[in-house]
Design an enzyme around this catalytic site. Structure first.
Site: not given
Ligand code: MCN
Ligand code: FES
Ligand code: FES
Length: 917
Positions: A868
């Site tokens: 986000e």
């Molecule tokens: N990640 C990473 N290194 C970090 C942080 C995160 O590589 N330091 C990676 C994670 O491993 C994960 C991704 O980034 O693969 C997102 O991680 P995170 O921010 O923890 O979010 P969530 O997995 O809980 O996913 C939800 C978030 C939200 S809230 C929305 S809305 C959203 C999003 O991610 N919707 C998406 N990304 C999206 N991406 C796509 N393509 N489609 C959506 O609908």
């Protein structure tokens, strides 16, 4: 009917088709070539692109009568196999182009059409091609797609080996690398079965559903007559609220005691009232979709039309009726109180103040895949519902009582999802599928058209946010006053939480000792508010980040330096009085400063009287987690071949599969497991533990930690006294447990107080600086973002391709929010194009992402989240850049050309008046 002999993927096929049927439907439904995806069904998104006689066509708008005999057709299934992928398919995997992957087959086929005719395209030619062929992607921000085509072209020209495109682990390490997603191969071969594909693969007795929906926004229901519809061909049953065994309500699971509603306000099938356009009144269950839709038109609904309150101010008017009788339209209030009273500070003579009044729009999510799902009874007699849910355990709790099914008799499974961006944090069709399946006893499936998807799924809640800032003459912030109103549509689920977000994020990033503010949630008859990426923060930052720019101007201080002066440093607290877990903003701004100076200079140099350029700034912050002590669960089990890792880390497209694999691998590495030895079990309430919803950018932290804990437990159990590890057989022989349940809770967090907002809501925050450069066409008022620089601090990076893709895609959505996207007019904002979806030429190819890596003490391997962060505050930066370019100051998004043009005209008129004086 028409007999057609076609050459499909190199083989001659004879087909009997309806001449009016689309080529896409014949490929998908008659040949089960479901790699051809249908998004819009209207020729707007290119997801159905295939090659017909050497030309790229959007097969959803090609009628079979127009397909020439003996036509040569290539679909994604025909260009490569898993053992021998086309270079474009490999490049799509390598560059992280298949996030949700729904657009991937269409893009790959389109790109093949380009490379077949132009083996050495430039980046601009590739962009023009995708623009011309209307290939739309909502996830990637397009830049990675251009990178992939350039790389594949090199392979096809023999300048690069296909095998070299994909990263190969060195020393059994994948954490922090560009290792590809396990699901990527299925996405690029068209075999990742989304809900509409699953539906086509269901047994022949499956009933196809169509909804009868309200065409007004507010009404009392006097009667629903299904008799004519029941007699229509193919109809098995028409289901109304009378068939619902349970409470017929979806509960928002309200946790805020000060909410004036009880949370049971959203009907599954409307019984007493229609609360918004599109509300479901009945479900027709028939043998085919066409029969179901035809019969749905025959259901007669007798309505008493009521005044529709389409915005918060309308619903707040003193004479407005209660939309939910018994609950006031203003049903929740939240305050923020920090430090001393702000009024005396604001009134001091030597204090400089600015006040802004902003409006953040009802942004539509615009996923390319429309909402879809299916339901059936499984082998244990459980009502099993497949959907795009990104909170399977949460939604289970929200719908079981409404449907009227025992919790243990209901199972939720996530289908591969073609993007959600948060709209699936709310249940959409799950309860409708459940009710239809229970009422008919048959398997059922439902797929929305793009029109239904856009008009009948939740939207970002509009925010009316006022922000007043006070500083001393040197620029030190002294106080902030805020007031905000959230239009949450008719259903209250999570509306209180969204309202709290304004207290948490308005003014976030700065050390403001004294804050006073109040906000409210308002029930209206426009689209119900659901989560949307960066949930609540775009409304907040639109206000405080424009206010910061105005303050800088009033004080005569550079906007970057004013921010630098006031950012969180040790001793500062957030608006909710939490001590930030790291202090990284100083380093981030120091990294940005030289780029800011260059950008200002560049914009001046490149400005012409016809096209003016400007650069803007903003700062965005978001928390990882659901408020308070959020947590997650996962388990790992040692098997003969390796390890199984189970979690409910729902995948929107953000890469939950790769993320679960990477965290598991990183923590299992001591034993020597390779990524190939790790099997993932995901997203089925009957099989996987409650990891919480994939929202609030929480999963990388929460579920990443739960997986880490489970893996550490297994590794400890396998460890022998001499430091070596037991094998599977040795574990079994010693009767040691093979399965370990990992739990992690953010026990350091506390919820926020409803009056003061005081609390420690998040264990970890993400920080991002935004610096877009825009060009304004001074004749038309059209603004175009020509370059975007951003600096992000998201802790350590779990996967580099993923985070680049998340940021690029999030920025693209920010550009859409700032300039084009809206869902307000129920007649106009009903298609992807009508809603202002950005295409490739709307997004700059020049996107520069810089990481400032501050490991997070509470993050798995030091990581925060990322999803986000890029959509927190790109839009105020764009509005600030528009002001910088041409002097037009806008306080509302989208900044449509006509608004900028009107601003330019007003400025010109002022200039003339001043000259005349
Ligand atoms: N990640 C990473 N290194 C970090 C942080 C995160 O590589 N330091 C990676 C994670 O491993 C994960 C991704 O980034 O693969 C997102 O991680 P995170 O921010 O923890 O979010 P969530 O997995 O809980 O996913 C939800 C978030 C939200 S809230 C929305 S809305 C959203 C999003 O991610 N919707 C998406 N990304 C999206 N991406 C796509 N393509 N489609 C959506 O609908
Ligand atoms: Fe065919 Fe969108 S263009 S599905
Ligand atoms: Fe393009 Fe999701 S990857 S729409």
């Amino acid at each position: 009917m028409l007999k057609k002999v076609l050459n499909i993927n190199g083989l001659t096929r004879t087909l009997i088709v309806d001449p009016e049927a689309s080529l896409a439907s014949v490929l998908r439904e008659q040949l089960l070539l479901t790699g051809c995806k249908v998004g819009c069904g209207q020729g707007q998104c290119g997801s159905c692109s295939i090659i017909l006689d050497g030309k790229v066509v959007r097969s959803c708008i090609v009628k079979m009568s127009k397909v020439p005999d003996d036509a040569k057709i290539f679909t994604i299934e025909g260009i490569g196999t898993p053992e021998n992928l086309h270079p474009l398919q490999v490049a799509w995997m390598a560059y992280g182009c298949a996030q949700c992957g729904f657009c991937s087959p269409g893009f790959i086929m389109s790109a093949k059409g380009l490379l077949d005719t132009n083996p050495s395209p430039t980046r601009e030619e590739i962009r023009d091609w995708f623009q011309k062929n209307r290939n739309a992607c909502r996830c990637t921000g397009y830049k990675p797609l251009v990178d992939a085509v350039m790389a594949a072209a090199k392979v096809l020209r023999g300048e690069l080996k296909k095998e070299d495109l994909l990263f190969k682990p060195v020393g059994n390490k994948i954490y922090g690398t560009t290792y590809h997603r396990p699901s990527a191969i299925r996405k690029v071969t068209g075999t990742w079965d989304y809900g509409a594909d699953v539906a086509l693969q269901m047994p022949p007795d499956t009933l196809r559903l169509a909804l009868v929906q309200a065409e007004v926004s507010h009404a009392n229901i006097k009667g629903i007559d299904t008799s004519e519809a029941e007699k229509m061909p193919g109809v098995f049953k028409v289901v109304t609220h009378k068939d619902v065994k349970g409470k017929n309500r979806i509960t928002g699971l309200i946790t805020f005691p000060t909410n004036k509603g009880d949370g049971w306000d959203r009907p599954i099938l409307c019984d007493e009232k229609v609360y918004q356009f599109g509300d479901a009144l009945a479900i027709v269950c028939a043998d085919t979709v066409e029969h179901a839709r035809a019969a749905a038109k025959k259901v007669k609904v007798d309505l008493e039309i009521l005044p529709a309150y389409m915005s918060a101010p309308a619903a707040m008017a003193p004479d407005a009726m209660e939309i939910h009788p018994g609950t006031p339209n203003i049903y929740f209030e939240q305050g923020v109180v920090k430090g001393e009273d702000t009024k005396p500070i604001m009134e001091k003579a030597d204090v400089v103040t600015v006040e802004v009044d902003t409006y953040c729009s009802r942004q539509p999510h615009l996923t390319i895949e429309p909402d879809c799902g299916s339901a059936y009874f499984d082998e244990e007699g459980r009502l099993t519902i497949h959907s795009k849910s990104i909170g399977i355990h949460l939604h289970h709790a929200m719908i079981v009582a409404g449907i009227g099914v025992e919790p243990e008799k209901c199972r939720l499974v996530q289908n591969p999802a073609g993007g959600t961006f948060g709209y699936k944090f709310s249940p959409t069709m799950e309860a409708l599928l459940g009710v239809a399946c229970l009422a008919t006893g048959r398997p059922v499936s439902l797929a929305y058209t793009m029109y239904q998807h856009i008009t009948y799924t939740g939207k970002r809640s509009p925010g009316f946010v006022k922000c007043k800032l006070a500083a001393d003459k040197s620029g030190k912030l002294l106080a902030m006053e805020t007031d905000w109103t959230i239009d949450h549509g008719p259903y209250s689920e999570f509306g209180d939480l969204l309202t709290l977000r304004q207290a948490q994020f308005t003014g976030a990033g700065y050390d403001i000792a004294n804050i006073r503010g109040k906000g409210r949630t308002v029930c209206t008859n426009h689209a119900w508010g659901s989560a949307f990426r960066a949930y609540g923060s775009p409304q907040a930052f639109l206000a405080s980040e424009i206010a910061m720019d105005e303050l800088a101007e009033k004080l005569g201080i550079d906007p970057l330096e004013l921010r630098f002066q006031n950012i969180y440093r040790p001793g500062a607290t957030t608006p909710t009085q939490q001590v930030p877990e790291v202090f990284c903003l100083e380093e981030m701004i120091n990294k940005l400063r030289p780029l800011w100076q260059e950008a200002k200079k560049r914009c001046q140099e490149l400005s012409t009287p016809e096209k003016k350029r400007g650069v803007g700034l903003s700062l965005g912050i978001y928390g990882c987690g659901l408020d308070g002590p959020d947590g997650s669960e996962a388990w790992v089990e040692l098997t003969k071949d390796g390890v199984t890792v189970a979690s409910s880390w729902e995948d929107h497209g953000q890469g939950a599969d790769l993320a679960a694999l990477t965290h598991a691998h990183e923590n299992l590495r001591p034993v020597g497991f390779t990524p190939e030895q790790i099997k993932l079990l995901m997203n089925d309430t009957a099989l996987t533990p409650n990891s919480g919803p994939a929202g609030g950018s929480r999963s990388n932290v929460m579920t990443g930690n739960a997986i880490r804990v489970a893996c550490e437990m297994l590794v400890n159990a396998m460890k022998k006294a001499d430091g070596s590890f037991r094998t599977y057989d040795e574990m079994v022989a010693e009767n040691l447990p093979l399965r370990y349940e990992g739990k992690w809770a953010a026990s350091m967090c506390t919820p926020c107080d409803p009056v003061t907002a005081k609390g420690d809501p998040f264990p970890i925050y993400m920080y991002e600086l935004f610096m877009p450069e825009v060009e304004i066409d001074m004749k038309t008022g059209k603004a175009k973002v020509v370059k975007f620089t951003t600096i992000a601090d998201i802790g350590t990076i779990t996967n580099k391709t993923t985070v680049d893709g998340q940021i690029c895609g999030g920025l693209a959505q920010g550009i859409g929010l700032a300039l084009t996207e809206d869902f307000e007019d129920l007649k106009k904002h009903t298609s992807l194009v009508g809603c202002g979806l950005p295409f490739i030429q709307d997004i700059p190819d020049d996107i520069e992402i810089i990481y400032n890596i501050t490991p997070r003490p509470n993050g798995p391997s030091g990581a925060a989240g990322v999803g986000e962060a890029p959509l927190t505050a790109p839009h105020p930066a764009i509005l600030n850049a528009i002001y910088n370019a041409c002097g037009v100051r806008l306080y509302a998004v989208p900044a449509l050309p006509e608004k900028i043009k009107a601003g330019l005209e007003a400025l010109a008129a002022q200039g003339q008046a001043a000259a005349g004086k």
